[in-house]
Every structure is written in structure tokens, then in C-alpha cells.
Scaffold this active site. Structure first.
Site, PDB file in Angstrom:
ATOM      1  N   ARG A 101      38.972 -27.057-103.533  1.00  0.00           N
ATOM      2  CA  ARG A 101      40.280 -26.804-104.156  1.00  0.00           C
ATOM      3  C   ARG A 101      41.393 -26.675-103.112  1.00  0.00           C
ATOM      4  O   ARG A 101      42.359 -25.925-103.314  1.00  0.00           O
ATOM      5  CB  ARG A 101      40.254 -25.544-105.029  1.00  0.00           C
ATOM      6  CG  ARG A 101      39.102 -25.461-106.002  1.00  0.00           C
ATOM      7  CD  ARG A 101      39.022 -26.642-106.912  1.00  0.00           C
ATOM      8  NE  ARG A 101      37.863 -26.586-107.793  1.00  0.00           N
ATOM      9  CZ  ARG A 101      37.514 -27.591-108.579  1.00  0.00           C
ATOM     10  NH1 ARG A 101      38.200 -28.718-108.602  1.00  0.00           N
ATOM     11  NH2 ARG A 101      36.458 -27.480-109.358  1.00  0.00           N
ATOM     12  N   ASN A 103      31.063 -20.789-102.255  1.00  0.00           N
ATOM     13  CA  ASN A 103      29.919 -21.662-102.540  1.00  0.00           C
ATOM     14  C   ASN A 103      29.379 -22.059-101.172  1.00  0.00           C
ATOM     15  O   ASN A 103      29.981 -22.861-100.466  1.00  0.00           O
ATOM     16  CB  ASN A 103      30.348 -22.919-103.302  1.00  0.00           C
ATOM     17  CG  ASN A 103      30.831 -22.586-104.706  1.00  0.00           C
ATOM     18  OD1 ASN A 103      30.353 -21.639-105.326  1.00  0.00           O
ATOM     19  ND2 ASN A 103      31.783 -23.355-105.207  1.00  0.00           N
ATOM     20  N   LYS A 149      29.202 -14.561-103.705  1.00  0.00           N
ATOM     21  CA  LYS A 149      29.298 -15.135-105.047  1.00  0.00           C
ATOM     22  C   LYS A 149      27.853 -15.328-105.487  1.00  0.00           C
ATOM     23  O   LYS A 149      27.155 -16.195-104.961  1.00  0.00           O
ATOM     24  CB  LYS A 149      30.040 -16.463-104.984  1.00  0.00           C
ATOM     25  CG  LYS A 149      30.048 -17.237-106.303  1.00  0.00           C
ATOM     26  CD  LYS A 149      30.901 -18.514-106.206  1.00  0.00           C
ATOM     27  CE  LYS A 149      30.858 -19.327-107.495  1.00  0.00           C
ATOM     28  NZ  LYS A 149      31.712 -20.529-107.441  1.00  0.00           N
ATOM     29  N   GLU A 174      28.094 -20.055-111.322  1.00  0.00           N
ATOM     30  CA  GLU A 174      28.260 -21.502-111.159  1.00  0.00           C
ATOM     31  C   GLU A 174      27.181 -22.108-110.258  1.00  0.00           C
ATOM     32  O   GLU A 174      27.471 -22.897-109.365  1.00  0.00           O
ATOM     33  CB  GLU A 174      29.664 -21.818-110.611  1.00  0.00           C
ATOM     34  CG  GLU A 174      30.768 -21.332-111.541  1.00  0.00           C
ATOM     35  CD  GLU A 174      32.176 -21.751-111.117  1.00  0.00           C
ATOM     36  OE1 GLU A 174      32.412 -21.865-109.912  1.00  0.00           O
ATOM     37  OE2 GLU A 174      33.016 -21.948-112.019  1.00  0.00           O
ATOM     38  N   ARG A 233      31.656 -10.654-105.884  1.00  0.00           N
ATOM     39  CA  ARG A 233      32.578 -11.232-106.862  1.00  0.00           C
ATOM     40  C   ARG A 233      32.097 -11.057-108.308  1.00  0.00           C
ATOM     41  O   ARG A 233      30.899 -11.146-108.582  1.00  0.00           O
ATOM     42  CB  ARG A 233      32.807 -12.719-106.570  1.00  0.00           C
ATOM     43  CG  ARG A 233      33.518 -12.928-105.243  1.00  0.00           C
ATOM     44  CD  ARG A 233      33.723 -14.390-104.967  1.00  0.00           C
ATOM     45  NE  ARG A 233      34.913 -14.936-105.566  1.00  0.00           N
ATOM     46  CZ  ARG A 233      34.947 -16.058-106.270  1.00  0.00           C
ATOM     47  NH1 ARG A 233      33.847 -16.736-106.522  1.00  0.00           N
ATOM     48  NH2 ARG A 233      36.080 -16.512-106.748  1.00  0.00           N
ATOM     49  N   ARG A 258      33.273 -16.995-122.941  1.00  0.00           N
ATOM     50  CA  ARG A 258      33.272 -16.850-121.474  1.00  0.00           C
ATOM     51  C   ARG A 258      34.210 -15.736-121.002  1.00  0.00           C
ATOM     52  O   ARG A 258      33.936 -15.067-120.006  1.00  0.00           O
ATOM     53  CB  ARG A 258      33.671 -18.191-120.840  1.00  0.00           C
ATOM     54  CG  ARG A 258      33.955 -18.085-119.367  1.00  0.00           C
ATOM     55  CD  ARG A 258      34.141 -19.440-118.737  1.00  0.00           C
ATOM     56  NE  ARG A 258      34.815 -19.312-117.449  1.00  0.00           N
ATOM     57  CZ  ARG A 258      35.182 -20.321-116.696  1.00  0.00           C
ATOM     58  NH1 ARG A 258      34.944 -21.566-117.091  1.00  0.00           N
ATOM     59  NH2 ARG A 258      35.769 -20.125-115.532  1.00  0.00           N
ATOM     60  N   LYS A 274      38.754 -11.466-110.520  1.00  0.00           N
ATOM     61  CA  LYS A 274      39.882 -12.384-110.700  1.00  0.00           C
ATOM     62  C   LYS A 274      40.926 -11.751-111.614  1.00  0.00           C
ATOM     63  O   LYS A 274      40.577 -11.047-112.573  1.00  0.00           O
ATOM     64  CB  LYS A 274      39.409 -13.713-111.294  1.00  0.00           C
ATOM     65  CG  LYS A 274      38.709 -14.609-110.268  1.00  0.00           C
ATOM     66  CD  LYS A 274      38.512 -16.040-110.749  1.00  0.00           C
ATOM     67  CE  LYS A 274      37.743 -16.829-109.699  1.00  0.00           C
ATOM     68  NZ  LYS A 274      37.517 -18.235-110.070  1.00  0.00           N
ATOM     69  N   ASP A 292      40.168 -18.247-115.442  1.00  0.00           N
ATOM     70  CA  ASP A 292      40.157 -18.837-114.107  1.00  0.00           C
ATOM     71  C   ASP A 292      41.533 -19.316-113.660  1.00  0.00           C
ATOM     72  O   ASP A 292      41.789 -20.513-113.660  1.00  0.00           O
ATOM     73  CB  ASP A 292      39.168 -20.012-114.110  1.00  0.00           C
ATOM     74  CG  ASP A 292      38.777 -20.406-112.701  1.00  0.00           C
ATOM     75  OD1 ASP A 292      39.138 -19.680-111.768  1.00  0.00           O
ATOM     76  OD2 ASP A 292      38.095 -21.432-112.550  1.00  0.00           O
ATOM     77  N   GLU A 352      41.731 -10.409-107.382  1.00  0.00           N
ATOM     78  CA  GLU A 352      41.716 -11.714-106.713  1.00  0.00           C
ATOM     79  C   GLU A 352      42.781 -12.638-107.284  1.00  0.00           C
ATOM     80  O   GLU A 352      42.833 -12.884-108.482  1.00  0.00           O
ATOM     81  CB  GLU A 352      40.322 -12.358-106.876  1.00  0.00           C
ATOM     82  CG  GLU A 352      40.198 -13.711-106.194  1.00  0.00           C
ATOM     83  CD  GLU A 352      38.788 -14.328-106.310  1.00  0.00           C
ATOM     84  OE1 GLU A 352      37.784 -13.592-106.476  1.00  0.00           O
ATOM     85  OE2 GLU A 352      38.699 -15.569-106.244  1.00  0.00           O
ATOM     86  N   GLU A 392      45.138 -24.592-107.680  1.00  0.00           N
ATOM     87  CA  GLU A 392      44.101 -25.407-108.327  1.00  0.00           C
ATOM     88  C   GLU A 392      44.520 -25.948-109.692  1.00  0.00           C
ATOM     89  O   GLU A 392      44.426 -27.146-109.950  1.00  0.00           O
ATOM     90  CB  GLU A 392      42.809 -24.584-108.465  1.00  0.00           C
ATOM     91  CG  GLU A 392      41.723 -25.316-109.231  1.00  0.00           C
ATOM     92  CD  GLU A 392      40.429 -24.543-109.340  1.00  0.00           C
ATOM     93  OE1 GLU A 392      40.322 -23.428-108.787  1.00  0.00           O
ATOM     94  OE2 GLU A 392      39.489 -25.053-109.998  1.00  0.00           O
ATOM     95  N   TRP A 396      31.559 -25.667-120.083  1.00  0.00           N
ATOM     96  CA  TRP A 396      32.219 -24.673-119.240  1.00  0.00           C
ATOM     97  C   TRP A 396      32.854 -23.496-119.986  1.00  0.00           C
ATOM     98  O   TRP A 396      33.404 -22.589-119.368  1.00  0.00           O
ATOM     99  CB  TRP A 396      33.269 -25.355-118.360  1.00  0.00           C
ATOM    100  CG  TRP A 396      32.636 -26.308-117.400  1.00  0.00           C
ATOM    101  CD1 TRP A 396      32.439 -27.647-117.578  1.00  0.00           C
ATOM    102  CD2 TRP A 396      32.051 -25.985-116.132  1.00  0.00           C
ATOM    103  NE1 TRP A 396      31.785 -28.176-116.493  1.00  0.00           N
ATOM    104  CE2 TRP A 396      31.534 -27.182-115.588  1.00  0.00           C
ATOM    105  CE3 TRP A 396      31.916 -24.800-115.399  1.00  0.00           C
ATOM    106  CZ2 TRP A 396      30.892 -27.234-114.345  1.00  0.00           C
ATOM    107  CZ3 TRP A 396      31.284 -24.856-114.161  1.00  0.00           C
ATOM    108  CH2 TRP A 396      30.773 -26.057-113.662  1.00  0.00           C
TER     109      TRP A 396
HETATM  110  O1  GCW Z   1      37.704 -22.103-110.692  1.00  0.00           O
HETATM  111  C1  GCW Z   1      36.547 -22.254-110.045  1.00  0.00           C
HETATM  112  C2  GCW Z   1      36.765 -23.383-109.114  1.00  0.00           C
HETATM  113  C3  GCW Z   1      35.607 -23.506-108.181  1.00  0.00           C
HETATM  114  C4  GCW Z   1      35.448 -22.174-107.447  1.00  0.00           C
HETATM  115  C5  GCW Z   1      35.250 -21.073-108.469  1.00  0.00           C
HETATM  116  C6  GCW Z   1      35.120 -19.679-107.859  1.00  0.00           C
HETATM  117  C7  GCW Z   1      34.645 -21.798-105.235  1.00  0.00           C
HETATM  118  O2  GCW Z   1      36.962 -24.555-109.861  1.00  0.00           O
HETATM  119  O3  GCW Z   1      35.860 -24.557-107.299  1.00  0.00           O
HETATM  120  O4  GCW Z   1      34.396 -22.220-106.530  1.00  0.00           O
HETATM  121  O5  GCW Z   1      36.318 -21.054-109.337  1.00  0.00           O
HETATM  122  O6  GCW Z   1      36.068 -18.944-107.924  1.00  0.00           O
HETATM  123  O7  GCW Z   1      34.073 -19.346-107.363  1.00  0.00           O
END
Ligand code: GCW
Length: 676
Positions: A157, A199, A279, A283, A316, A333, A357, A362, A384, A390, A538
Site C-alpha cells: 500500500r 505481513n 499481526k 488475513e 494488532r 466484520r 484501527k 479499514d 492506528e 490506501e 472480505w
Molecule cells: O487494509 C488492509 C490492507 C492490507 C494490510 C492490512 C493490515 C498490511 O489492504 O494491505 O496489510 O490492512 O492493516 O494489516
């Protein structure tokens, strides 16, 4: 009683050249037009003074001082500055006091405080502000940036070029840029940095081993000299991938021994290392769930091992089921972070911090603040944000984020205790107040101006300033950034600020309507695709049909509203009191539903999307008025990107308007052009 004293006096001829108020620009522009803070240091004015040479930060101060003197001498006859270490509990570890009388005195308890005081003085002078005394103590303890940089040089991103840290699965070793970056961050008060993507891929998994230790030490030395603690994102499955164990179960002794060894080796080499960012179970990243363990088991294992070294574990909360079946309406979600972490409140060690977050999905242009803020009362917490854009234009649209962050920090959770406002409760609901604060996903890359879009440097500036002082207004920060970055007439600065301050609302107007979110192209997240995620796994749906649109998260739906305090719950539950710009986040309503602003939903969608495009068009005209005032590079950078934003806004407008016209069959009241 002073631990050390630096005294340096430079006499000068005060009939100097006209004051150049651009933040560092006059002095440093020639070298690299990167930012309001640029890189090189002119040593011409540096003589000798006593300093603790082992203290990295005081060395930084020495290096920076000549620049400060150059600025001071332009505005003051007496350019003496006294840096004084004092003992004053009220200033804490990072606060400072600047007094200006005949000379200038900066006082702090630590060299870090002096460093922050020095940058503040510098900024005040460049802004042309007069003052007698400034006492400043940061509102938030941790003021962090999380990099999503991969070692192959890509940035997840990231839209401002390649990573400044890595290339070809190695450290890039462009230490000059790292230095510049550290300086930039310190000048706005950032004190913590994680340097790799959450990641954690194959090569990056080995960052915690001795494979890259020399480079890590260099990185740490640079950032430490600017008062910034270094963190690594780790791969929960490292005991398997690196340690050749068959398990990563946090309660397994072999796993604990593995981490113990990793951590003690790291601290042997880098005693000031900050700790880990994790993390887990998110995901596709590995985590404790695979072993029937909870997030508390995972986080506490790291905490215990890090504790003797003063390290912390940042865990996280972005945990949700990313393999949802769109047919299954029972899953929401948005509920996930709260459902996972609320039951664990009070079960984390005092050196674990939960990183939450801002919103429950997101980083959309508009989301309600996560109910974990105010919910969690016995857990260290960090909110966060996301500097990189993004979902909000990817450094190709203007999107000044201070209003987004202010909205979150000023959000009153309306719990029946005090402080109930987010900016206050981050600290007060944490069990160790120094382990609380704010972090943001990073934005910089190898692009010459750091952020691709020159105007988006303002986000870095505002982010740091706001983390330090939660009372600053979006307007103040935008104005100051403009003044520090460009030489312009008053009207010119007004134009820049106006574009910045209105930009979030502009983006919201032409984006997914009324808080429903997403509607962007899957995976790349740039440009509109209304149904792109609708039948995907998602969990980000809008549920539009011929009658209406929206998520029913009220008490009659997924009951997400019940995660809030009772007052907020009632407000959001009731369609009559739920804010218009969040209506579709909380409710499914018909197209002819009357909003609080008196319009029907469908008319509001049309109006907003036409207005959004008109606003971008206006930005183009406004920017053109600066053509002869602003430097050419900045001018063409922004004008090119505004044209691109305009095209993209049109795309959003037309796809959204057409989609809803086709679904609803309701025409625009003003008969504007909607394609059918
Ligand atoms: O929104 C998503 C993003 C991912 C990101 C994830 C996160 C690093 O599309 O790319 O991964 O959040 O916050 O972990």
C-alpha cells in the site's frame, strides 16, 4: 546542578539578507527539495562547546545548531542559545521549556527534551512567531509510525516509490536518506518506528536473527540519535520457519526458549531496541488460534520475554474472518475486533499494547470510531491511523487527514466515566500510561518529495504535531505547513490551506456514499467498482437492491451498535439521530428515506457526487492562481495530480450515480447528466 550545559554565542551582522521563511528551504533547497526539513547541515557556525559525547541525541543537537543559529540571527540581535538540562518533574521525559528574553534558553530534563525544544524554536522562528515562553509536554506517550516496507523494496500500500530502507532483499544502505527521515520525524516529535511490514514474508522473517544485525545496528544508531525507538514486525510462526520446531504454540516451552534466545541476542546487540509489532491470526498471518490459544496467550508470551530488556509487544486488533461467505448474513466484520478483544480486557501484561484501527473496518473515508475505545479499560492501547492513502486516493488525490484524526481523537464515547473522549482515554484506560498513544501506517518512499503528492507532506507534518499536541486545529496545522513549505503571499497560503482543509470532505462526497465504505476496485483499492467486493469473501458489503442500500448494524440487525456506550448505541440505532454521513454504515434504508439534512438519500447521493467533482474542478482553478508564486516543481507536481484526481472523481461520480439511478429508477431532481 545541571547535568550538562551547552553555551554557544555567535555575534553577527544583523543587516543580513531578507529573511527567507521557508522551512529550511533557503538554506537547503539546492541539495534536495524533499521536504520542509531537508538534509544537510552547514557546519560553518559551529564552534566548540561542552557536551556528553556518549549521548547520541546531544550530538544531534550539536549538528543541528548551526542551522538554528542561521535562522535566529536573521530575526534577533542576540543569537545566544542556552541548552540546559534541569530537573523539573512537570516536564516529564520529553517536555521542554523555551524562554526568550535577551538570549534564548531551552530547558528539559533530558537531551531528548532539548532536541524537541530546539526543533520547536526553529519552527517558531521560521513561522515568524513572537513569544516569551513556550512550555510544551506531549499529550501522547507513544507517537509512532509503522512501515509496511518489504525487503524486496516494495511497500505494501505504498504509493511514493520504493522503500527507503530496503532493496533487493537487503538493506538499501542509503544511510543519508535514513538520516534525513529520522530528522524529519524527530522535528515533529515522532518517537517510535517499526521498520518492516506487518505481513512478514520469508526474508523479513529473518530480520530478528543475526543475519542483518549490522544493518539493524546502523539503523538503530541513526534513529536513536533522534530519540526514536526501533521496532520490528515479527512472524508468529518463526519458531517453525527459523527455529525448525513443529509448533509456534506460545505455551510450549520450546517455543518460549526459541523467542527467549532471539530476544536476548537482539538486545545484546541493540540494548535500546523497542520491541515487536505483531499481526497475528489476521488475513492469513499465523497466530495463536492454530494452537487453541488466545491473543492474550500470544501477546503475554512475548511480553514476558521482552520485559527484562524494557521491550514492549504491540499487538494488532485487526483480526476478522477474511474468508466470509457473502451469503451468510449472520457475520458482520465490523464486530470482529471488539468481539475478539473486549473479553480479554485486563488480561494483558503491562508491556503489551493493543493497536486498534481508528474504525472497525479499514481506513475508509468515513467510519465510526472503534467501540474498543472506551470499551477497553484495563489494557494499554494505541489508536492506528493510516498516512498512506490506501482507500483515499493513493497519493494521487489531495486528502489532508488532520480532520479525520481530529474527529477520532475528539470523539466522545459517552461512557459514564471521565475522560470519555478518545484523546484522553488512550492514556487513562491504559494500565501503564507510557504504553499508550498513536501510530500511523507510513507513507514515505524513494520519491524525491517523500510523498509523491507534494501537498501530502502536510499529512506527515500534521500527524506528528497532532500526536504531540492534541489541541491543535486542522486549520492551524495546514496554515503552518504551508508557511513552512512555500514562500507565498497571504492569499497564496490561504489558497493552499483551503484546498487542504476541504479535501477530506471533497473526497468523501464523491466516494462510496454515507459511510457505506469500499465500492473500490478489489485488491488495488483505487478507483470505483461498486459491486467489486459485493460477492467476495472480505466482509465489506453494501447490500444495495432496488429499494435501498446499507448495512443493518442496529439492534434489529447485527447488533454492532450495542458495542458502544448506551448513549452512542441509542444515537446510532435510531435512524432519526444517526448522523447522515454514517447512515449506511448502521442502517439499511430506502432510496427515498429522508435524511436529517432534509433531502432524500438518493438525491443526497446525486448532489454529493456532482459537488465532489465540482470541488476538484475548483481546486484546479485555485491552484492555477499560484502559478507565478510557487516553485515550478511543486506547481507542476500538484497541477498534474489535480488533473488526475479530477478524472478519477468523474469516474466515481458517474459510476455511483448511474448505479443508483439504475437500481432505484429515481431521477435527479435537477436533471443533471446521469448516464443510464
Ligand atoms: O487494509 C488492509 C490492507 C492490507 C494490510 C492490512 C493490515 C498490511 O489492504 O494491505 O496489510 O490492512 O492493516 O494489516
Amino acid at each position: 546542578e545541571n547535568l550538562f550545559k551547552i553555551f554557544f554565542q555567535h555575534f553577527f551582522d544583523f543587516l543580513k539578507e531578507k529573511q527567507d521563511k521557508r522551512y529550511m528551504k533557503g538554506i537547503l533547497d539546492k541539495m534536495r527539495d524533499k521536504c520542509w526539513l531537508s538534509k544537510q547541515v552547514d557546519r560553518a557556525f559551529f564552534n566548540s562547546f561542552q557536551i556528553d559525547s556518549k549521548d547520541l541525541i546531544s550530538n544531534t543537537i550539536i549538528k543541528e545548531m548551526p542551522i538554528l543559529f542561521k535562522e535566529i540571527e536573521k530575526v534577533s540581535q542576540n543569537a545566544a542559545i542556552l541548552f540546559q538540562l534541569i530537573q523539573d518533574d512537570s516536564l516529564g521525559e520529553e517536555g521542554f521549556n523555551i524562554k526568550r528574553c535577551e538570549s534564548t534558553i531551552i530547558q528539559a530534563n533530558t537531551s531528548k527534551g532539548l532536541l524537541y525544544g530546539m526543533y520547536r524554536l526553529y519552527e517558531e522562528i521560521l513561522l515568524g512567531n513572537q513569544f516569551k515562553e513556550i512550555i510544551s509536554i506531549p499529550d501522547q506517550s507513544i507517537r509512532m509510525i509503522n512501515h509496511w516496507d518489504n525487503m524486496d523494496g516494495t511497500i505494501e500500500r505504498g504509493y511514493a516509490g520504493e522503500s527507503i530502507f530496503y532493496a533487493n532483499n537487503q538493506f538499501r544502505r542509503d544511510w543519508t536518506i535514513v538520516h534525513e527521515y529520522a530528522r524529519l520525524l524527530a522535528s515533529i516529535g515522532i518517537n517510535a518506528l517499526s521498520i518492516n511490514n506487518v505481513n512478514v514474508h520469508k526474508v523479513e522473517t529473518r530480520l530478528i536473527t543475526m543475519d542483518f544485525i549490522e544493518d539493524l545496528k546502523t539503523m538503530n544508531a541513526i534513529f536513536s540519535s533522534y530519540g526514536i525507538k526501533l521496532f520490528l514486525s515479527i512472524n508468529f510462526a518463526s519458531p517453525i520457519t527459523i527455529g525448525r520446531l513443529e509448533t509456534a504454540d506460545p505455551l510450549d516451552e520450546r517455543v518460549q526458549n526459541f523467542w527467549q534466545k532471539i530476544v536476548s541476542n537482539l538486545y545484546k546487540e541493540i540494548p535500546t531496541f523497542g520491541g515487536f509489532v505483531v499481526k497475528a491470526d489476521s488475513e492469513g498471518e499465523p497466530g495463536p488460534f492454530a494452537y487453541g490459544r488466545g491473543h492474550d496467550d500470544g501477546a503475554n508470551m512475548f511480553a514476558e520475554i521482552l520485559k527484562p530488556f524494557g521491550g514492549i509487544c504491540i499487538w494488532r486488533c485487526f483480526v476478522y474472518n477474511c474468508k466470509q461467505d457473502w451469503r451468510d448474513r449472520s457475520i458482520d466484520r465490523a464486530r470482529a475486533a471488539y468481539d475478539h478483544f473486549m473479553p480479554l480486557d485486563g488480561r494483558f501484561s503491562d508491556n503489551v499494547i493493543l493497536q486498534i484501527k481508528l474504525g472497525s473496518l479499514d481506513f475508509q473515508v468515513k467510519e465510526p470510531v472503534s467501540p474498543l475505545f472506551g470499551g477497553l479499560r484495563k489494557t494499554n492501547q494505541i489508536i492506528e491511523f493510516q498516512l498512506t492513502q490506501e482507500y483515499t486516493g493513493q497519493q494521487r488525490a489531495v486528502y489532508y487527514q488532520a480532520p479525520v484524526w481530529k474527529e477520532a481523537l475528539d470523539f466522545d464515547t459517552k461512557h459514564d466515566y471521565s475522560p470519555s473522549v478518545v484523546k484522553g482515554l488512550l492514556k487513562s484506560n491504559s494500565i501503564d500510561s507510557k504504553n499508550s498513544g498513536i501510530c500511523a501506517v507510513g507513507v514515505v518512499g524513494m520519491d524525491e518529495n517523500w510523498t509523491h503528492h507534494k501537498l501530502m507532506q502536510s499529512n506527515i507534518y500534521a500527524y506528528g504535531k497532532l500526536c504531540w499536541d492534541n489541541q491543535l486545529t486542522s486549520e492551524e496545522m495546514a496554515n503552518n505547513w504551508s508557511k513552512l513549505s512555500f514562500i507565498l503571499s497571504d492569499q497564496g497560503h490561504k489558497t493552499v490551506s483551503e484546498i487542504l482543509i476541504t479535501s477530506r470532505e471533497t473526497y468523501r462526497l464523491y466516494n462510496a456514499p454515507n459511510g457505506v465504505g469500499f465500492m473500490c476496485k478489489p485488491h488495488i483499492h483505487y478507483g470505483p467498482d461498486v459491486d467489486g467486493y459485493e460477492y467476495d469473501r472480505w466482509g465489506t458489503y453494501h447490500f444495495a437492491d432496488r429499494n435501498g442500500i446499507g448495512n443493518n448494524r442496529s439492534k434489529t440487525g447485527t447488533k454492532y451498535v450495542e458495542q458502544y456506550s448506551s448513549q452512542r448505541c441509542e444515537e446510532y440505532h435510531n435512524v432519526k439521530t444517526c448522523p447522515d454521513d454514517l447512515l449506511l454504515w448502521f442502517h439499511y434504508v430506502k432510496y427515498d428515506h429522508k435524511l436529517q439534512n432534509g433531502k432524500t438519500l438518493i438525491q443526497d447521493i446525486y448532489d454529493n457526487h456532482f459537488e465532489g467533482v465540482e470541488r476538484v474542478q475548483k481546486y484546479i482553478a485555485q491552484w492555477q492562481t499560484l502559478e507565478n508564486e510557487i516553485d515550478e516543481e511543486s506547481y507542476s507536481n500538484v497541477s498534474g495530480l489535480l488533473d488526475e484526481q479530477y478524472d478519477m472523481a468523474i469516474e466515481w461520480r458517474d459510476q455511483i450515480n448511474t448505479y443508483f439511478f439504475r437500481k432505484s429508477g429515481i431521477s435527479d431532481k435537477y436533471n443533471r447528466n446521469i448516464y443510464n
